[in-house]
Design a protein around this motif. Structure first.
Motif, PDB file in Angstrom:
ATOM      1  N   GLU A 105     -11.215  -9.486   5.633  1.00 11.35           N
ATOM      2  CA  GLU A 105     -11.217 -11.178   6.055  1.00 11.35           C
ATOM      3  C   GLU A 105     -10.588 -11.228   7.359  1.00 11.35           C
ATOM      4  O   GLU A 105     -11.144 -11.785   8.208  1.00 11.35           O
ATOM      5  N   ALA A 106      -9.509 -10.416   7.586  1.00 12.29           N
ATOM      6  CA  ALA A 106      -8.661 -10.543   8.936  1.00 12.29           C
ATOM      7  C   ALA A 106      -9.454 -10.085  10.005  1.00 12.29           C
ATOM      8  O   ALA A 106      -9.584 -10.602  11.201  1.00 12.29           O
ATOM      9  N   ARG A 107     -10.168  -8.968   9.741  1.00 10.78           N
ATOM     10  CA  ARG A 107     -11.137  -8.365  10.850  1.00 10.78           C
ATOM     11  C   ARG A 107     -12.170  -9.070  11.098  1.00 10.78           C
ATOM     12  O   ARG A 107     -12.611  -8.894  12.222  1.00 10.78           O
ATOM     13  N   SER A 108     -12.667 -10.014  10.547  1.00 14.01           N
ATOM     14  CA  SER A 108     -13.733 -10.858  10.807  1.00 14.01           C
ATOM     15  C   SER A 108     -13.100 -12.263  11.442  1.00 14.01           C
ATOM     16  O   SER A 108     -14.281 -12.816  11.972  1.00 14.01           O
ATOM     17  N   VAL A 135      -5.937 -14.856  15.830  1.00 11.42           N
ATOM     18  CA  VAL A 135      -5.454 -15.232  14.442  1.00 11.42           C
ATOM     19  C   VAL A 135      -5.436 -13.702  13.968  1.00 11.42           C
ATOM     20  O   VAL A 135      -4.683 -13.402  12.988  1.00 11.42           O
ATOM     21  N   LYS A 136      -6.408 -12.911  14.262  1.00  8.69           N
ATOM     22  CA  LYS A 136      -6.603 -11.263  13.664  1.00  8.69           C
ATOM     23  C   LYS A 136      -5.198 -10.755  13.876  1.00  8.69           C
ATOM     24  O   LYS A 136      -4.840 -10.015  12.845  1.00  8.69           O
ATOM     25  N   ALA A 137      -4.803 -10.638  15.011  1.00  2.00           N
ATOM     26  CA  ALA A 137      -3.387 -10.061  15.330  1.00  2.00           C
ATOM     27  C   ALA A 137      -2.429 -10.361  14.420  1.00  2.00           C
ATOM     28  O   ALA A 137      -1.692  -9.516  13.865  1.00  2.00           O
ATOM     29  N   VAL A 138      -2.271 -11.611  14.377  1.00  2.00           N
ATOM     30  CA  VAL A 138      -1.138 -12.241  12.831  1.00  2.00           C
ATOM     31  C   VAL A 138      -1.303 -11.745  11.842  1.00  2.00           C
ATOM     32  O   VAL A 138      -0.471 -11.166  11.171  1.00  2.00           O
ATOM     33  N   LEU A 139      -2.456 -11.875  11.203  1.00  3.75           N
ATOM     34  CA  LEU A 139      -2.922 -11.306   9.825  1.00  3.75           C
ATOM     35  C   LEU A 139      -2.553  -9.854   9.676  1.00  3.75           C
ATOM     36  O   LEU A 139      -2.219  -9.324   8.611  1.00  3.75           O
ATOM     37  N   LEU A 140      -2.946  -9.175  10.619  1.00  5.11           N
ATOM     38  CA  LEU A 140      -2.829  -7.696  10.741  1.00  5.11           C
ATOM     39  C   LEU A 140      -1.535  -7.281  10.565  1.00  5.11           C
ATOM     40  O   LEU A 140      -1.040  -6.323   9.850  1.00  5.11           O
ATOM     41  N   ALA A 141      -0.800  -7.944  11.550  1.00  4.16           N
ATOM     42  CA  ALA A 141       0.668  -7.649  11.388  1.00  4.16           C
ATOM     43  C   ALA A 141       1.184  -7.682   9.907  1.00  4.16           C
ATOM     44  O   ALA A 141       2.138  -7.025   9.401  1.00  4.16           O
TER      45      ALA A 141
END
Length: 221
Positions: A58-61, A66-72
């Motif tokens: 979901e984060a990579r989509s 936003v993706k950078a925050v969620l992957l952290a």
């Protein structure tokens, strides 16, 4: 933030907290009760890994910011899950050691008091490790919450900047429209002035001709 990611995140946090409690209780059990508790923990670990994979997809989509925050955040959750797995391995190892020790006790190859003391010390060490893991998890969650707050603040700032740019663009369009109207007014005024000049010139020519004719007739008499 993605609603799907938040749902997976809540589910994972609940699983993680539940697994931590089960690990602590499993370290204090023996025999079949311990085996049953470890089986429950392994099932929970599989479900937690599934949540991690879903959060990752979901984060990579999502959009890059936003993706950078969620992957952290996801890296912290993976670290948390690895700590839980290490705790389970330690408990399982202790269970195997306890089983071997019981076998030696049944064959009369170990001293009962020594084995009991060794078991207690291992249980205490395992409990201490699990407590340290729980502390690290709490610290990691605190850091993730701070990172999430920072990301939300950044997104709000970007939204405000976007609104300011849109407002500036609207203002420029208004100025351009006003300039266009001014040009048309000036053009119309210039045309009118030219027409007036032509009319005045024509009147002057007519007057000169008329005066010339009057003078001519008077002088010819």
């Amino acid at each position: 933030m993605s609603e799907a990611f938040e749902q997976y995140e809540r589910k994972y946090c609940e699983l993680s907290a539940n697994l931590s409690k089960k690990c602590t209780s499993a370290s204090l059990l023996d025999g079949e009760q311990k085996k049953q508790k470890l089986s429950e923990i392994k099932s929970g670990i599989d479900e937690a890994e599934s949540m991690i994979r879903k959060m990752d997809l979901e984060a990579r989509s999502l959009q890059p910011n936003v993706k950078a925050v969620l992957l952290a955040k996801l890296r912290e959750y993976k670290s948390d899950l690895n700590n839980l797995k290490s705790g389970i391995k330690q408990i399982t190892s202790n269970s195997l050691n306890a089983a071997a020790r019981d076998e030696l006790l049944e064959s009369g190859m170990a001293d009962t008091m020594t084995v009991s003391a060794d078991q207690r010390s291992r249980l205490m060490a395992s409990t201490e490790k699990l407590n340290k893991s729980s502390d690290r998890i709490r610290q990691g969650r605190k850091a993730m919450l701070e990172t999430e707050e920072l990301g939300v603040s950044l997104l709000q700032d970007l939204h405000q900047q976007r609104q300011s740019l849109l407002h500036a663009d609207d203002t420029l369009h208004g100025v351009d429209d006003n300039l266009g109207r001014s040009r048309r007014i000036m053009t119309n005024m210039s045309r009118r002035m030219n027409r007036n000049k032509c009319m005045i010139g024509s009147i002057i020519v007519v007057l000169i001709v008329a005066i010339s004719l009057i003078l001519y007739f008077k002088l010819s008499k």
